[in-house]
Design an enzyme around this catalytic site. Structure first.
Site, PDB file in Angstrom:
ATOM      1  CB  CYS A   1      49.966  42.618  46.468  1.00 15.69           C
ATOM      2  SG  CYS A   1      48.735  42.112  45.477  1.00 15.69           S
TER       3      CYS A   1
ATOM      4  CB  ALA B   1      34.002  30.010  40.689  1.00 12.30           C
TER       5      ALA B   1
ATOM      6  N   GLY C   1      38.311  34.762  40.957  1.00 12.13           N
ATOM      7  CA  GLY C   1      39.524  34.817  41.442  1.00 12.13           C
ATOM      8  C   GLY C   1      40.447  33.895  40.814  1.00 12.13           C
ATOM      9  CG  ASP C   2      44.588  33.844  42.333  1.00 12.51           C
ATOM     10  OD1 ASP C   2      44.357  34.807  41.582  1.00 12.51           O
ATOM     11  OD2 ASP C   2      45.415  33.994  43.160  1.00 12.51           O
TER      12      ASP C   2
ATOM     13  CE1 TYR D   1      56.796  68.046  27.691  1.00 13.56           C
ATOM     14  CE2 TYR D   1      55.835  69.358  26.267  1.00 13.56           C
ATOM     15  CZ  TYR D   1      56.953  68.956  26.783  1.00 13.56           C
ATOM     16  OH  TYR D   1      58.133  69.538  26.658  1.00 13.56           O
TER      17      TYR D   1
END
Lengths: 553, 553
Positions: free
Chosen positions: A42, A280, A282-283, A427
């Protein structure tokens, strides 16, 4: 026990490291056809753009460090060319020596990833036309764009990588044009969110050609002529093809493993393929989308890493840990803006026939009185009855990631609008407001769910008939600077005293700048005997952006 | 229907606006004893410090704008002095004219807030000694500190407001000393988190006097002498008393409304007091803490605003919306650092006898290879069996708010570590890593829950006997720069080849810098026949910080 892993980036590397932690005594061999393992996929566009300046920073692990730390036999530049499931062996080719050899396995993990799509266009093999997927691609592109004559870039495909590349090439001083086949950038998100980003991209001097396909390339003296399907041609010194990727299932398919409906490797919820000894991650795998219940593939680092971990746990400790699928949570920085998304966009819910309502709000990244607050636009989709959150999309400058992560976590566990209204955020003025943008999105949605508010959308103005009334409840100054159609102007703060100007028996369309004042006006009218009122979700601002962008296509 | 609301900040203002949206035709009267309504309470320290430069920015609404937009009768500078529950009237005194008058109500909403604690110390009424709660206080302090001779400030109390004031006075160029009775700053968080912040505060040149009480004040020519219980004296041109606040229950108690165990106004889950026609919201009420099941008060803007909204919904639409309590989610910026917390700290869980385990990790705010990543420390507590998240505390420089919000949302709905391991965050290099710090915290906790890892803490080194072995698994260089006790050094990457140096029949204590390499070392040992190994949670780094700070007290 001997584990063999094919592919040493993201999912494969994660699985290997976790296998070792789970099983100190196992034999673990990992094959990688490329030169590098576990690199920062990335980060590649940012290395090209000199945001990341140290090439070594891209390597999270090297073969040597991985071996030392995890006692794993790492074989880089070695391609696995076949799997023999009966013999439980694989054949590998050492790309340096050419040697082909066999390796046995007890359990095999496939993490082959995805490969960039290169459509068979005329001239696509020409000089200066690149895809970006790995370190080798990156090195080629970086060397190429450092040449002095590289001044014009064409990026084909306006997905995550395409937009990151456009920004990085622009930051190198290039003239950049993005060509995209769809009518918007970032097809996973709905048009209004994309439209806001498109205006920002254009404001940076990057050209956007939407609804445009590339028909081919012609090599010129310095670079390429990019031929478009509208007859135009673009000159380019460098072309980045970022049309998309597809699962690399060749090895799995040739071994007779089941390939699923979405053309990924089929796995069950334990990451096990149709062969019980082969897993398996991943992509390259497909799984069931928890919102649409349809098979899908996704190309995200987060899910790949988590799948690797789950796979290793199931391999060593038995099937106990289920992978519950991904909701496609993703984010991209594009110049000063950030766009983030989780779940299934409204347009895709429509295609899947899933009933839903949509609400869009604009809110500040933190308290307006503390310096540096920026507006963000949040669009959420939810089921009409119980208010289950189906998707969230945000575009803005600051704090987008934070809000999207919260919304993502709600979508992931089938959470509801009701729960979001109760969300208790941290906050203080530098970080949020007493009511966080996420609360505000939930409040607006709750009002819709409970029918305390009825909304319409920027693209529904054609439903307004001459018999209806359209009221702009902004101030006179805002109205005079630009209105929608022939709206009349009654500022919300004058509405109670001017009710006699509004007929009770007609349908009343209302809008303000962002939606909030319109909602207040609607509440006043609804409780004063106006039976049919409807407020513009997202207001004039979103309508204006969407219309401007629609007219540019 | 006539609604009367007492108190027009946060909860009261929220309730009023929501009442109007819910009921256009009701009569709504709101009383505020101060001059201003709905102001930015949390912004006041930053206005004093010139971070917020425009005073008008502090006013979210004015009486006039609130009246115009919501048709609400706003009576500022008017104190409600009694409630007559039988007659359903209140008595109010106009502080400008002195006039006292009655007002009837059908339903009454109390939002009186809290008031600063001013202990009866000798000289506490002297010149230059301030509390900070409202705009008037702010104006006094700001005018006072703008005098040239105001150069030395003493802040008493190191809670949220105290630390914000210390930072803001320091940024005005003052010499600042913080005096705190407890042994740490920010008592809601556990010591290790506070210790990291304390080091940062000291690094900015702000002096910290912990474990120190103030015994009185003596006026000097220019300011005050602050007398401490250790016999020391501090010169101060200005003193900020930020010891804490307590619920303002006077009016409610005098009216005979039930005051609860935590000394707040009792309300049921619909925000209704012991009188069915009187509701209450905000800092003055108490409710059941969802983690400890004990009554508590809290002083936070987020809960107050949400209570106001829920209260108005229940008043108009009937009792349908429950308030599920607050988990005390809070955050504070202190110079460059941020500390955030949600749920119940380990030390308070111990006091409540709630069994839990604790894990501390350090992780990057985003991918290390992308510029600007900063480390943050996350400490979480969870139940031993099912891993229900009980608290989260984070200290760091960037992205702390984002991670805390996610953890807060998990705590709020009784979520578990298991769910956190599946959390699907939005990842791109500028925003996170493929495994988010929140995932990493969950992974570490999961390993503890499943007994794949056993940990000990920075303050348990006294349990190590001469018969035990203490191993530092960092590199030789790290070890040489500073070790714990008489630890021996075996870097994790050498551990497999040096097992013969470690006796199998002894208890093995392990540490590294942050905890991760120690965990890897532990996995290697556990699976090589070492039955009794234990790894330092948070590592050398946290031990070192905690020890340094302990020695300074």
């Amino acid at each position: 026990m001997k584990y063999v892993i094919i592919g040493a980036v993201a999912g494969g590397a994660s699985a290997a490291a976790r296998l070792r932690r789970n099983d100190e005594l196992a034999e673990i061999v990992i094959f990688e056809k490329g030169e590098y393992i576990s690199y920062a996929n990335c980060g590649l566009p940012y290395y090209i753009g000199n945001v990341i300046t140290n090439r070594n920073a891209l390597f999270v692990q090297t073969a040597a460090s991985f071996n030392k730390r995890f006692n794993i036999d790492v074989r880089t530049q070695t391609e696995v060319i076949s799997i023999n499931r009966t013999a439980k062996t694989i054949s590998a080719r050492n790309q340096t020596t050419g040697e082909v050899y066999e390796e046995t396995y007890d359990k095999l993990v496939l993490s082959p990833g995805a490969e960039p799509i290169r459509p068979p266009l005329p001239g696509i093999g020409g000089k200066g036309i690149f895809t970006l997927r790995n370190v080798a691609d990156t090195d080629y592109i970086k060397a190429y764009v450092q040449q002095e004559q590289v001044k014009k870039a064409v990026v084909i495909g306006a997905g995550f990588i395409g937009l990151e590349m456009a920004e990085n090439l622009h930051s190198l001083g290039m003239d950049v044009t993005i060509v995209e086949m769809a009518g918007q950038v970032l097809t996973p998100v709905d048009f209004p969110i994309a439209a806001i980003l498109q205006q920002h991209i254009r404001s940076k001097g990057v050209k956007l050609q939407l609804n445009t396909a590339v028909s081919g390339f012609e090599q010129t003296e310095n670079g390429q002529k990019v031929m478009l399907n509208n007859g135009q041609e673009l000159d380019a010194d460098v072309v980045i093809l970022s049309i998309g990727v597809k699962p690399d299932t060749k090895l799995a398919a040739e071994a007779g493993l089941k390939i699923g409906e979405a053309r990924g490797i089929y796995v069950n919820e334990y990451m096990q393929t149709s062969d019980p000894d082969i897993y398996a991650v991943g992509d390259a795998i497909e799984f069931t989308n928890p919102i649409t219940n349809k098979s899908m593939v996704t190309y995200l680092a987060g899910p790949a890493n988590k799948q690797g971990r789950i796979c290793a746990d199931n391999l060593v400790f038995g099937h106990h840990k289920k992978y519950n699928g991904s909701i496609n949570t993703a984010i991209v920085k594009v110049f000063d803006m950030t766009v983030a998304t989780a779940g299934t966009a409204s347009k895709h819910l429509q295609l899947s026939g899933i009933k839903h309502q949509v609400s869009t709000i604009t809110s500040g990244s933190h308290a307006g009185y503390y310096p540096g607050a920026k507006q963000m636009t949040i669009q959420i989709a939810f089921t009409p009855g119980d208010g289950r959150l189906l998707s969230a999309q945000i575009v803005g400058y600051d704090g987008v990631d934070k809000r999207l992560d919260i919304l993502s976590s709600v979508i992931k566990r089938n959470g509801t609008i009701d729960e979001l209204t109760e969300f208790e955020h941290a906050y203080a003025p530098p970080f949020s407001s007493a009511k966080d943008p996420v609360n505000m999105a939930a409040f607006a949605a709750e009002n819709i769910l409970l029918k305390r508010s009825v909304v319409f959308y920027w693209n529904k103005f054609d439903k307004i008939t001459p018999d209806d009334v359209l009221i702009d409840v902004r101030t006179k100054n805002e109205y005079n600077a630009g209105k929608i159609l022939d709206a009349i102007n009654i500022p919300v703060d004058e509405l109670r005293s001017r009710l006699d100007e509004i007929p009770k028996d007609k349908k009343i369309y209302i809008y303000c700048l962002g939606g909030l004042r319109g909602y207040l006006a609607q509440r006043i009218l609804m409780q004063n005997g106006y039976a049919d009122t409807i407020n513009l979700s997202g207001g004039y601002q979103l309508w204006n952006t969407c219309n401007t962008e629609m007219n540019l296509i």
